[in-house]
Design an enzyme around this catalytic site. Structure first.
Site, PDB file in Angstrom:
ATOM      1  N   CYS A   7       2.350  -3.990   0.663  1.00 53.11           N
ATOM      2  CA  CYS A   7       1.358  -3.160  -0.027  1.00 53.11           C
ATOM      3  C   CYS A   7       2.028  -2.411  -1.177  1.00 53.11           C
ATOM      4  CB  CYS A   7       0.739  -2.189   0.974  1.00 53.11           C
ATOM      5  SG  CYS A   7      -0.290  -0.933   0.199  1.00 53.11           S
ATOM      6  N   HIS A  49      -0.522   4.181   5.397  1.00 58.40           N
ATOM      7  CA  HIS A  49      -1.415   3.129   4.908  1.00 58.40           C
ATOM      8  C   HIS A  49      -2.779   3.158   5.603  1.00 58.40           C
ATOM      9  CE1 HIS A  49      -2.459  -0.803   3.158  1.00 58.40           C
ATOM     10  NE2 HIS A  49      -3.133  -0.947   4.282  1.00 58.40           N
ATOM     11  N   ASN A  88     -12.922   3.320  -5.230  1.00 51.90           N
ATOM     12  CA  ASN A  88     -13.479   1.962  -5.181  1.00 51.90           C
ATOM     13  C   ASN A  88     -13.240   1.409  -3.782  1.00 51.90           C
ATOM     14  OD1 ASN A  88     -14.245   1.944  -7.891  1.00 51.90           O
ATOM     15  ND2 ASN A  88     -12.216   1.291  -8.566  1.00 51.90           N
ATOM     16  N   GLY A  94     -14.629  -3.565  -7.243  1.00 48.56           N
ATOM     17  CA  GLY A  94     -13.495  -3.355  -8.138  1.00 48.56           C
ATOM     18  C   GLY A  94     -12.222  -2.875  -7.465  1.00 48.56           C
ATOM     19  N   HIS A  99      -4.993  -0.048  -0.394  1.00 47.34           N
ATOM     20  CA  HIS A  99      -4.398   1.161   0.192  1.00 47.34           C
ATOM     21  C   HIS A  99      -5.220   2.295  -0.410  1.00 47.34           C
ATOM     22  CE1 HIS A  99      -0.527   3.583   1.243  1.00 47.34           C
ATOM     23  NE2 HIS A  99      -1.429   4.463   0.810  1.00 47.34           N
ATOM     24  N   HIS A 101      -6.955   5.032  -2.316  1.00 49.80           N
ATOM     25  CA  HIS A 101      -6.519   5.845  -3.453  1.00 49.80           C
ATOM     26  C   HIS A 101      -7.723   6.487  -4.106  1.00 49.80           C
ATOM     27  CE1 HIS A 101      -7.090   1.661  -4.755  1.00 49.80           C
ATOM     28  NE2 HIS A 101      -7.521   2.147  -5.908  1.00 49.80           N
ATOM     29  N   HIS A 103      -9.112   8.003  -7.467  1.00 51.23           N
ATOM     30  CA  HIS A 103      -8.907   8.109  -8.908  1.00 51.23           C
ATOM     31  C   HIS A 103      -9.372   9.506  -9.329  1.00 51.23           C
ATOM     32  CE1 HIS A 103      -8.568   3.651  -9.889  1.00 51.23           C
ATOM     33  NE2 HIS A 103      -9.208   3.562  -8.733  1.00 51.23           N
TER      34      HIS A 103
END
Ligand code: AMP
Ligand code: ZN
Length: 119
Positions: A7, A49, A88, A94, A99, A101, A103
């Site tokens: 990853c 993770h 996402n 998209g 893992h 995240h 934005h």
């Protein structure tokens, strides 16, 4: 702490892949997105993770809250506390790195990139 060997973001959290660090503590790591969609574009990840935000919420709700608090702190520092927070989830929406995240998007957007990301 991260554990998936294949990853990208586990490797970034562990320092095996370089990144531009914005914030770090025991459980989260934040770094600049390599292809920014906005003047401020930072990714906040749990060091452990999880494939997406819902998986974090199910396993460790406090960790998800901490990701959101971290996003706020970064936005307070970098764009007067005004930002979009985007998770996402799923390839069709998209997601390219599986893992979790967040934005953190603030400041002046790049409209073409932003539109592409949500298409
Ligand atoms: P998503 O499409 O939501 O899965 O977001 C993945 C994000 O990771 C994209 O915005 C990419 O630009 C970003 N990204 C991919 N590789 C790296 C990297 N090595 N360092 C920083 N950001 C990256
Ligand atoms: Zn990972």
């Amino acid at each position: 702490m991260a554990e998936e060997t294949d990853c990208l973001f586990c490797k970034i959290a562990e320092g095996q892949v370089p990144s531009t660090k914005v914030y770090e503590d025991d459980t989260v790591y934040a770094f600049k997105d390599i292809n920014p969609m906005s003047e401020v574009h930072v990714l906040v990840i749990p060091k452990k993770h999880y494939p997406n935000a819902a998986a974090v919420a199910a396993a460790d709700p406090q960790l998800l809250a901490h990701i959101v608090e971290t996003a706020q702190k970064i936005a307070d520092d970098q764009c007067d506390g005004a930002y979009h927070l985007l998770f996402n989830t799923g390839a069709a929406a998209g997601q390219t790195v599986f893992h979790c995240h967040a934005h953190v998007l603030g400041g002046r957007p790049d409209p073409a990139k932003l539109a592409g990301a949500l298409a």
